[in-house]
Design a protein around this motif. Structure first.
Motif, short mmCIF file in Angstrom:
data_model
loop_
_atom_site.label_atom_id
_atom_site.label_comp_id
_atom_site.label_asym_id
_atom_site.label_seq_id
_atom_site.Cartn_x
_atom_site.Cartn_y
_atom_site.Cartn_z
N LEU A 149 0.84 -1.20 0.00
CA LEU A 149 0.00 0.00 0.00
C LEU A 149 0.87 1.25 0.00
CD1 LEU A 149 -1.32 -2.31 1.95
CD2 LEU A 149 -3.01 -0.58 2.33
N GLN A 150 0.34 2.30 -0.59
CA GLN A 150 0.95 3.63 -0.53
C GLN A 150 0.15 4.39 0.53
OE1 GLN A 150 3.59 4.54 -2.45
NE2 GLN A 150 3.74 6.53 -1.49
N VAL A 151 0.81 4.78 1.60
CA VAL A 151 0.11 5.42 2.72
C VAL A 151 0.73 6.79 2.98
CG1 VAL A 151 -0.53 5.22 5.14
CG2 VAL A 151 -0.42 3.16 3.73
N GLU A 152 -0.09 7.82 2.88
CA GLU A 152 0.40 9.19 3.04
C GLU A 152 0.38 9.62 4.52
OE1 GLU A 152 1.76 10.74 0.45
OE2 GLU A 152 1.25 8.97 -0.72
N ASN A 153 1.02 10.76 4.78
CA ASN A 153 1.05 11.42 6.09
C ASN A 153 1.86 10.69 7.15
OD1 ASN A 153 -0.62 13.25 4.86
ND2 ASN A 153 -2.47 12.63 5.92
N MET A 154 2.67 9.71 6.76
CA MET A 154 3.58 9.05 7.73
C MET A 154 4.91 9.78 7.69
SD MET A 154 2.99 4.96 7.18
CE MET A 154 3.84 4.97 5.61
N SER A 155 5.41 10.18 8.88
CA SER A 155 6.66 10.92 8.88
C SER A 155 7.60 10.54 10.02
CB SER A 155 6.37 12.42 8.95
OG SER A 155 5.65 12.70 10.14
N CYS A 156 7.16 9.67 10.94
CA CYS A 156 8.00 9.39 12.11
C CYS A 156 7.70 8.01 12.69
CB CYS A 156 7.77 10.46 13.17
SG CYS A 156 6.09 10.45 13.84
N GLY A 157 8.40 7.66 13.72
CA GLY A 157 8.22 6.40 14.39
C GLY A 157 6.83 6.23 14.97
N HIS A 158 6.26 7.33 15.45
CA HIS A 158 4.89 7.27 15.98
C HIS A 158 3.92 6.84 14.88
CE1 HIS A 158 1.18 8.23 18.06
NE2 HIS A 158 0.83 8.94 17.01
N CYS A 159 4.09 7.39 13.69
CA CYS A 159 3.24 7.03 12.55
C CYS A 159 3.36 5.54 12.24
CB CYS A 159 3.63 7.83 11.32
SG CYS A 159 3.44 9.62 11.51
N VAL A 160 4.59 5.04 12.24
CA VAL A 160 4.84 3.62 11.99
C VAL A 160 4.09 2.78 13.02
CG1 VAL A 160 6.60 1.81 12.03
CG2 VAL A 160 7.05 3.97 10.84
N GLY A 161 4.19 3.17 14.27
CA GLY A 161 3.50 2.45 15.34
C GLY A 161 2.00 2.49 15.20
N ALA A 162 1.47 3.64 14.82
CA ALA A 162 0.02 3.79 14.68
C ALA A 162 -0.53 2.94 13.54
CB ALA A 162 -0.34 5.26 14.48
N VAL A 163 0.18 2.93 12.42
CA VAL A 163 -0.26 2.13 11.27
C VAL A 163 -0.14 0.65 11.60
CG1 VAL A 163 0.29 1.52 8.87
CG2 VAL A 163 0.21 3.92 9.56
N THR A 164 0.95 0.26 12.22
CA THR A 164 1.15 -1.14 12.61
C THR A 164 0.06 -1.58 13.57
OG1 THR A 164 3.54 -0.97 12.29
CG2 THR A 164 2.76 -2.78 13.67
N ALA B 267 10.47 6.58 3.96
CA ALA B 267 10.96 7.40 2.85
C ALA B 267 10.05 7.30 1.62
CB ALA B 267 12.39 7.01 2.49
N SER B 268 9.63 6.09 1.29
CA SER B 268 8.78 5.90 0.11
C SER B 268 7.29 5.83 0.45
CB SER B 268 9.19 4.62 -0.62
OG SER B 268 8.92 3.48 0.18
N LYS B 269 6.98 5.84 1.75
CA LYS B 269 5.60 5.74 2.24
C LYS B 269 4.94 4.43 1.82
CE LYS B 269 4.98 10.73 2.65
NZ LYS B 269 5.65 10.74 3.92
N GLN B 270 5.76 3.39 1.70
CA GLN B 270 5.27 2.07 1.32
C GLN B 270 5.02 1.22 2.57
OE1 GLN B 270 4.85 0.60 -1.94
NE2 GLN B 270 4.87 2.76 -2.48
N VAL B 271 3.88 0.55 2.59
CA VAL B 271 3.54 -0.36 3.68
C VAL B 271 3.30 -1.72 3.07
CG1 VAL B 271 1.91 -0.88 5.53
CG2 VAL B 271 2.50 1.50 5.03
N LYS B 272 4.06 -2.71 3.52
CA LYS B 272 3.85 -4.09 3.08
C LYS B 272 3.23 -4.86 4.23
CE LYS B 272 7.68 -4.15 -0.17
NZ LYS B 272 8.97 -4.76 -0.53
N THR C 182 -3.46 5.75 -0.62
CA THR C 182 -3.65 6.30 -1.95
C THR C 182 -3.51 5.26 -3.05
OG1 THR C 182 -1.34 7.00 -2.03
CG2 THR C 182 -2.94 8.62 -1.26
N ALA C 183 -2.93 4.10 -2.73
CA ALA C 183 -2.82 3.02 -3.71
C ALA C 183 -2.64 1.71 -2.95
CB ALA C 183 -1.64 3.24 -4.64
N ALA C 184 -3.18 0.64 -3.52
CA ALA C 184 -3.07 -0.66 -2.87
C ALA C 184 -3.04 -1.75 -3.93
CB ALA C 184 -4.23 -0.88 -1.91
N ALA C 185 -2.22 -2.76 -3.66
CA ALA C 185 -2.15 -3.92 -4.57
C ALA C 185 -1.89 -5.17 -3.78
CB ALA C 185 -1.04 -3.70 -5.58
#
Length: 66
Positions: free
Chosen positions: A4-19, A36-41, A63-66
């Motif tokens: 997935l392409q996920v916008e508005n992630m900029s820090c470790g907190h964002c990573v934790g929240a999405v996870t 850096a690429s805002k990619q979530v696998k 914004t995108a998902a596959a």
């Protein structure tokens, strides 16, 4: 494995929240995030629309998902 392409992630907190959002749907899900690429696998048995909705509900637009 979903990518997935996920916008508005900029820090470790964002990573934790999405996870946390993904693992609330599937506790066994494996989540890899590249800020850096805002990619979530996500490796999960849950359906992609459900996972995407959980991430959006946490405040991060998908914004995108596959």
């Amino acid at each position: 494995m979903y990518q997935l392409q996920v916008e508005n992630m900029s820090c470790g907190h964002c990573v934790g929240a999405v996870t946390k959002a993904v693992q609330a749907v599937d506790a066994a899900a494996r989540v890899e995030i590249d800020l850096a690429s805002k990619q979530v696998k996500i490796d999960s048995s849950a359906a992609l629309p459900v996972l995407s909705a959980a991430i959006v509900a946490a405040g991060y637009p998908v914004t995108a998902a596959a």
